[in-house]
Motif scaffolding. Structure first.
Motif, short mmCIF file in Angstrom:
data_model
loop_
_atom_site.label_atom_id
_atom_site.label_comp_id
_atom_site.label_asym_id
_atom_site.label_seq_id
_atom_site.Cartn_x
_atom_site.Cartn_y
_atom_site.Cartn_z
N LEU A 1 -7.34 19.06 20.70
CA LEU A 1 -8.51 19.92 20.60
C LEU A 1 -8.21 21.35 21.03
O LEU A 1 -8.74 22.30 20.45
N ASP A 2 -7.36 21.54 22.02
CA ASP A 2 -7.02 22.90 22.46
C ASP A 2 -6.33 23.68 21.34
O ASP A 2 -6.63 24.85 21.12
N ALA B 1 -12.64 16.32 12.70
CA ALA B 1 -12.86 16.65 11.29
C ALA B 1 -14.28 17.16 11.05
O ALA B 1 -14.49 18.02 10.18
N ALA B 2 -15.24 16.69 11.84
CA ALA B 2 -16.63 17.10 11.65
C ALA B 2 -16.84 18.59 11.95
O ALA B 2 -17.81 19.18 11.47
N ALA B 3 -15.96 19.18 12.72
CA ALA B 3 -16.10 20.60 13.06
C ALA B 3 -15.67 21.51 11.93
O ALA B 3 -16.04 22.68 11.90
N LEU B 4 -14.90 20.96 11.00
CA LEU B 4 -14.27 21.79 9.97
C LEU B 4 -15.03 21.73 8.65
O LEU B 4 -15.47 20.65 8.24
N PRO B 5 -15.11 22.86 7.95
CA PRO B 5 -15.74 22.86 6.63
C PRO B 5 -14.92 22.02 5.65
O PRO B 5 -13.72 21.79 5.86
N PRO B 6 -15.54 21.55 4.58
CA PRO B 6 -14.79 20.77 3.60
C PRO B 6 -13.67 21.59 2.98
O PRO B 6 -13.77 22.81 2.83
N GLY C 1 -7.89 26.90 19.41
CA GLY C 1 -7.16 28.16 19.28
C GLY C 1 -7.11 28.65 17.85
O GLY C 1 -7.31 29.83 17.57
N ILE C 2 -6.85 27.75 16.92
CA ILE C 2 -6.80 28.12 15.51
C ILE C 2 -8.19 28.45 14.99
O ILE C 2 -8.39 29.45 14.30
N ALA C 3 -9.15 27.62 15.35
CA ALA C 3 -10.50 27.76 14.82
C ALA C 3 -11.23 29.00 15.34
O ALA C 3 -12.24 29.39 14.78
N ARG D 1 -20.01 24.05 16.67
CA ARG D 1 -19.46 22.95 15.86
C ARG D 1 -18.27 22.31 16.55
O ARG D 1 -18.11 21.09 16.52
N LEU D 2 -17.43 23.14 17.16
CA LEU D 2 -16.29 22.60 17.90
C LEU D 2 -16.75 21.78 19.11
O LEU D 2 -16.21 20.71 19.39
N ALA D 3 -17.76 22.27 19.81
CA ALA D 3 -18.29 21.56 20.97
C ALA D 3 -18.86 20.20 20.55
O ALA D 3 -18.63 19.19 21.23
#
Length: 185
Positions: free
Chosen positions: A47-48, A107-112, A52-54, A96-98
């Motif tokens: 997650l870290d 995967a749920a934090a990321l757009p399709p 960082g990327i997100a 969304r990340l939280a």
């Protein structure tokens, strides 16, 4: 009685058709991976690293250079796919990340990604093979596809359309023999 038999036959046919459609759609692994899947493979559940990327905004070229050290063993097409996805979809909202951290579903934090958008969007109207997988277009060619009346009506955001376009320009056309037979129509 005849009405009951007709209704039962219709229900059985609907079940068969639904099962066939579900079977045809259950595994889209034959398609090149999309950016979200590639990102999750590279971060490996960390997650870290994802956070960082997100949290960054970079151009496609900048992302390409940034992910190369993390993408050892990943082919150039996949690196380009991931860089395009990141350039279009990062940063991700911290909420969304939280939520992804809370639920344990990164995967749920990321757009399709482009593969997901193709798989779940295109097949609602036509097969992937005929309308997508063997098309050889550049980025502008894929953008132009959305100008047709039936594609203008698709419920996709501009970001989703660009994500689809980027993925498609990099990963299409596929060879006919790489497409499962049930999608070759």
């Amino acid at each position: 009685m005849a009405g009951h038999r007709f209704a039962s036959a219709c229900a059985a046919l609907a079940l068969l058709l639904g099962a066939g459609a579900a079977a045809a759609q259950e595994d889209y692994g034959f398609m090149p991976e999309g950016g979200k899947a590639l990102l999750l493979e590279i971060v490996g559940g960390n997650l870290d690293t994802l956070r960082g990327i997100a949290g960054q905004t970079r151009s496609e070229a900048e992302w390409h250079e940034a992910i190369l050290p993390m993408a050892e063993g990943v082919d150039e097409r996949a690196v380009r796919t991931l860089a395009g996805y990141l350039a279009l979809n990062m940063p991700v909202e911290p909420a969304r990340l939280a939520e992804a951290e809370r639920t344990g579903d990164l995967a749920a934090a990321l757009p399709p990604d482009g593969r997901e958008l193709a798989w779940y969007g295109c097949q609602s109207c036509h097969s992937l093979f005929a309308g997508y997988l063997t098309q050889d277009r550049d980025l502008q060619g894929w953008r132009s596809m959305f100008l047709s009346p039936f594609h203008r009506e698709l419920r996709m955001t501009e970001k989703e359309r660009e994500t689809f376009n980027s993925y498609s320009a990099i990963n299409m056309p596929m060879k006919v023999e790489d497409v499962p037979e049930e999608l070759r129509f």
